[in-house]
Design a protein around this motif. Structure first.
Motif, short mmCIF file in Angstrom:
data_model
loop_
_atom_site.label_atom_id
_atom_site.label_comp_id
_atom_site.label_asym_id
_atom_site.label_seq_id
_atom_site.Cartn_x
_atom_site.Cartn_y
_atom_site.Cartn_z
N CYS A 53 11.27 10.10 -0.63
CA CYS A 53 11.33 11.63 -0.95
C CYS A 53 10.40 11.88 -2.07
O CYS A 53 10.80 11.18 -3.18
CB CYS A 53 13.00 11.96 -1.33
N HIS A 54 9.47 12.61 -1.93
CA HIS A 54 8.45 12.76 -2.97
C HIS A 54 8.80 13.79 -3.96
O HIS A 54 8.47 14.87 -3.84
CB HIS A 54 7.12 12.88 -2.11
N ASP A 55 8.83 13.38 -5.23
CA ASP A 55 8.89 14.36 -6.25
C ASP A 55 10.05 15.21 -6.18
O ASP A 55 9.71 16.28 -6.26
CB ASP A 55 7.65 15.06 -6.47
N ILE A 56 11.31 14.60 -6.08
CA ILE A 56 12.52 15.32 -5.87
C ILE A 56 13.04 16.18 -7.04
O ILE A 56 13.66 17.20 -6.73
CB ILE A 56 13.43 14.28 -5.58
N PHE A 109 0.82 -1.34 0.16
CA PHE A 109 0.21 -0.11 -0.11
C PHE A 109 0.93 1.21 -0.19
O PHE A 109 1.79 1.44 0.88
CB PHE A 109 -0.90 -0.12 1.22
N ASP A 110 0.68 2.22 -0.85
CA ASP A 110 1.29 3.13 -1.11
C ASP A 110 0.59 4.84 -0.77
O ASP A 110 -0.43 4.70 -1.59
CB ASP A 110 2.19 3.41 -2.49
N THR A 111 1.08 5.55 -0.11
CA THR A 111 0.24 6.80 0.21
C THR A 111 1.45 7.91 0.24
O THR A 111 2.76 7.74 -0.05
CB THR A 111 -0.68 6.61 1.41
N VAL A 122 -1.40 0.70 -8.61
CA VAL A 122 -2.46 1.16 -9.44
C VAL A 122 -3.39 1.97 -8.38
O VAL A 122 -3.73 1.17 -7.29
CB VAL A 122 -2.97 0.19 -10.37
N GLY A 123 -3.86 3.21 -8.64
CA GLY A 123 -4.52 3.78 -7.73
C GLY A 123 -6.04 3.20 -7.92
O GLY A 123 -6.74 2.82 -8.91
N MET A 124 -6.65 2.76 -6.70
CA MET A 124 -7.90 2.11 -6.71
C MET A 124 -8.97 2.73 -5.54
O MET A 124 -8.42 3.10 -4.50
CB MET A 124 -7.75 0.57 -6.44
P1 NAD Z 1 -3.36 5.10 -12.28
O1 NAD Z 1 -2.58 5.09 -13.53
O2 NAD Z 1 -3.04 3.94 -11.07
O3 NAD Z 1 -4.67 5.42 -12.32
C1 NAD Z 1 -5.59 5.64 -11.49
C2 NAD Z 1 -7.08 6.10 -11.79
O4 NAD Z 1 -7.60 4.89 -12.59
C3 NAD Z 1 -8.00 6.40 -10.65
O5 NAD Z 1 -9.07 7.26 -11.31
C4 NAD Z 1 -8.66 4.77 -10.52
O6 NAD Z 1 -9.81 5.07 -9.91
C5 NAD Z 1 -8.78 4.36 -11.94
N1 NAD Z 1 -8.88 2.95 -11.87
C6 NAD Z 1 -7.92 1.90 -11.50
N2 NAD Z 1 -8.50 0.66 -11.68
C7 NAD Z 1 -9.35 1.07 -12.64
C8 NAD Z 1 -10.15 0.03 -13.25
N3 NAD Z 1 -10.04 -1.22 -13.14
N4 NAD Z 1 -11.18 0.64 -14.14
C9 NAD Z 1 -11.22 1.82 -14.35
N5 NAD Z 1 -10.57 2.75 -13.73
C10 NAD Z 1 -9.60 2.38 -12.75
O7 NAD Z 1 -2.62 6.54 -11.41
P2 NAD Z 1 -2.45 6.75 -9.88
O8 NAD Z 1 -3.25 6.60 -8.85
O9 NAD Z 1 -1.84 8.32 -10.13
O10 NAD Z 1 -1.19 5.89 -9.74
C11 NAD Z 1 -1.04 4.92 -8.86
C12 NAD Z 1 -0.45 4.98 -7.51
O11 NAD Z 1 1.05 5.17 -7.64
C13 NAD Z 1 -0.99 6.41 -6.68
O12 NAD Z 1 -2.03 6.17 -6.12
C14 NAD Z 1 0.31 6.66 -5.86
O13 NAD Z 1 0.16 5.53 -4.71
C15 NAD Z 1 1.47 6.01 -6.60
N6 NAD Z 1 2.29 7.25 -7.49
C16 NAD Z 1 2.98 7.96 -6.88
C17 NAD Z 1 3.74 8.92 -7.56
C18 NAD Z 1 4.88 9.76 -6.91
O14 NAD Z 1 5.33 9.26 -6.03
N7 NAD Z 1 5.40 10.67 -7.43
C19 NAD Z 1 3.38 9.25 -8.69
C20 NAD Z 1 2.19 8.72 -9.28
C21 NAD Z 1 1.66 7.75 -8.88
#
Ligand code: NAD
Length: 316
Positions: free
Chosen positions: A120-123, A50-52, A266-268
Motif C-alpha cells: 500500500c503506497h504512502d498510506i 526490484f521495486d516499482t 537505491v534508485g538507479m
Molecule cells: P535514492 O536516495 O535512492 O536516490 C536516487 C537518486 O540518486 C537518483 O537520481 C539516482 O539516479 C541517483 N543515484 C543513484 N546511484 C547513484 C550514484 N552511484 N551516483 C550518483 N547518483 C546516483 O532515492 P529514490 O530513488 O527515491 O529511492 C530508491 C527507491 O526506493 C525508489 O526508486 C523506489 O523504488 C523506493 N522508494 C519507495 C518509496 C515509497 O514506497 N514511498 C519512497 C521512496 C523510495
C-alpha cells in the motif's frame, strides 16, 4: 552480493535493491536501452530485488521495468519484484475495488503472473482506518488468488507503521518499506526496528541517497526537504569532493550497516550507477566504512540530523 532474509517471508533479497522510480523518468529521462543495460548489469552483479509502483512516472516505471525483464529474458524465480497500489498520478485511492483492479493492471505492465510483494503506497495520505479495515483485507484476497505473495505498507512518517501493525490481525502485513529514515542525515528508523521485529515484519529501507540530497548533482526540483537540509547536504557533498571521495559511496555504505534492514533500495538509472553502488557494498564487506570521513560528515550534518518534512494528512 550479500543476500539477507526478509522478515518471515522466506525471501532472500540482495542487500542492495534496485529502486525503479528513476525508470519512470522522475529524476530525468532514461532511454529504454540504458534502462535495459542498468537492469542487466544489476542482475549480473547479483541484485535480485526490484521495486516499482504505478505512481512512478504515471505507470512508466512499471512498463519500462516489464520491458527490461522481457528484453533480458529473466527467469521468474531469479527475481523478487515488488510493486504498490493506492497511489496514482491522478491521486490516492485505497478502496478495495481500486486496489483489486490495480494489481491486474500492474501485472500486465510488468508482464508477470504475480508480484512477490504488493505494498500500500504512502498510506499517510488517507485514513489509516481505511487501510486497516478495507485495503489490507482486499490485499489478503489478492494474496489468496496468488497475484501477490506478500503484503507491505509504505510511507514517510514512522508512526504509521505502529498504528497499522497494532490494528491488523497478526501476520497480515509481511513487510514495511520506509524511506529517507536510514541514511547519514536521518537514522530514525533504527528506533522502530525492535517493534517491527516483534510484529514479524521484514524491513526494507529506501532512499539511502535521501532522494538525491546526498549526491553530487543534488536533489530534483520537487524534493520536499527544507532549504536548511538541502544546504547542509550540499556542504557534505562538497566536503567529499574536496577530499577526492564520493558522497554516494559512503551514504550507500552507511545505509547497509544495519543488518536488521534486509535490503536498501537505491534508485538507479544507468549501468554506471549500478556498478558504483554494488562496488560500495562490496568494499564495505571487505574493508568497512571510512570512519574518519563518516565522522566529518556527521559533524557537517549534525545541525540537521534527523530533520524530515511533513507528509500526509492529520490522522484523527
Ligand atoms: P535514492 O536516495 O535512492 O536516490 C536516487 C537518486 O540518486 C537518483 O537520481 C539516482 O539516479 C541517483 N543515484 C543513484 N546511484 C547513484 C550514484 N552511484 N551516483 C550518483 N547518483 C546516483 O532515492 P529514490 O530513488 O527515491 O529511492 C530508491 C527507491 O526506493 C525508489 O526508486 C523506489 O523504488 C523506493 N522508494 C519507495 C518509496 C515509497 O514506497 N514511498 C519512497 C521512496 C523510495
Amino acid at each position: 552480493m550479500e543476500k539477507r532474509e526478509l522478515g518471515k517471508t522466506g525471501l532472500k533479497v540482495s542487500a542492495v535493491g534496485f529502486g525503479a522510480s528513476p525508470l519512470g523518468h522522475v529524476f530525468g529521462d532514461v532511454p529504454l536501452s540504458v534502462a535495459i543495460a542498468a537492469v542487466r548489469r544489476a542482475l549480473d552483479l547479483g541484485i535480485n530485488f526490484f521495486d516499482t509502483s504505478p505512481y512512478y512516472g504515471g505507470t512508466v516505471s512499471e512498463t519500462v521495468l516489464g520491458q527490461c525483464f522481457k528484453a533480458i529474458g529473466v527467469p521468474r524465480d531469479q527475481i523478487i519484484v515488488s510493486t504498490k497500489c493506492g497511489r496514482y498520478r491522478e491521486g490516492f485511492d485505497f478502496s478495495a475495488e481500486r486496489v483489486t483492479r490495480s494489481i491486474d493492471e500492474s501485472l500486465t505492465r510488468l508482464g508477470l503472473d504475480y508480484v512477490d510483494i504488493l505494498h500500500c503506497h504512502d498510506i499517510e495520505f488517507v485514513s489509516l482506518d481505511q487501510i486497516v479495515n478495507e485495503t489490507i483485507p482486499a490485499l489478503q484476497k489478492i494474496k489468496e488468488k496468488g497475484k501477490a505473495r506478500f503484503i507491505g505498507i509504505t510511507g514517510l512518517p514512522l508512526n504509521i507503521y505502529t498504528y497499522v501493525l497494532d490494528w491488523v490481525p497478526p501476520g497480515s502485513i509481511d513487510v514495511i518499506l520506509s524511506y529517507c529514515h536510514f541514511g547519514i542525515n536521518d537514522s530514525t528508523l533504527v528506533d522502530l526496528i525492535p517493534y517491527l521485529k516483534s510484529k514479524g515484519a521484514g524491513v526494507i529501507s529506501a532512499s539511502p541517497l535521501a532522494m538525491g540530497l546526498l549526491t553530487d548533482s543534488g536533489p530534483p526540483a520537487w524534493h520536499p526537504a527544507s532549504d536548511e537540509l538541502k544546504s547542509a547536504c550540499k556542504l557534505a557533498a562538497e566536503h567529499c569532493r574536496k577530499k577526492g571521495k564520493q558522497i554516494t559511496k559512503i551514504a550507500m555504505q552507511y545505509s547497509l550497516l544495519n543488518k536488521d534492514i534486509s535490503t536498501v533500495l537505491v534508485g538507479m538509472n544507468s549501468p554506471t550507477q549500478v556498478e558504483e553502488n554494488v562496488a560500495a557494498a562490496l568494499e564495505l564487506s571487505s574493508s568497512g566504512i571510512d570512519k574518519e570521513l563518516l565522522n566529518e560528515l556527521e559533524n557537517i550534518l549534525g545541525p540537521v540530523k534527523n530533520q524530515t518534512w511533513p507528509s500526509g494528512i492529520q490522522q484523527s
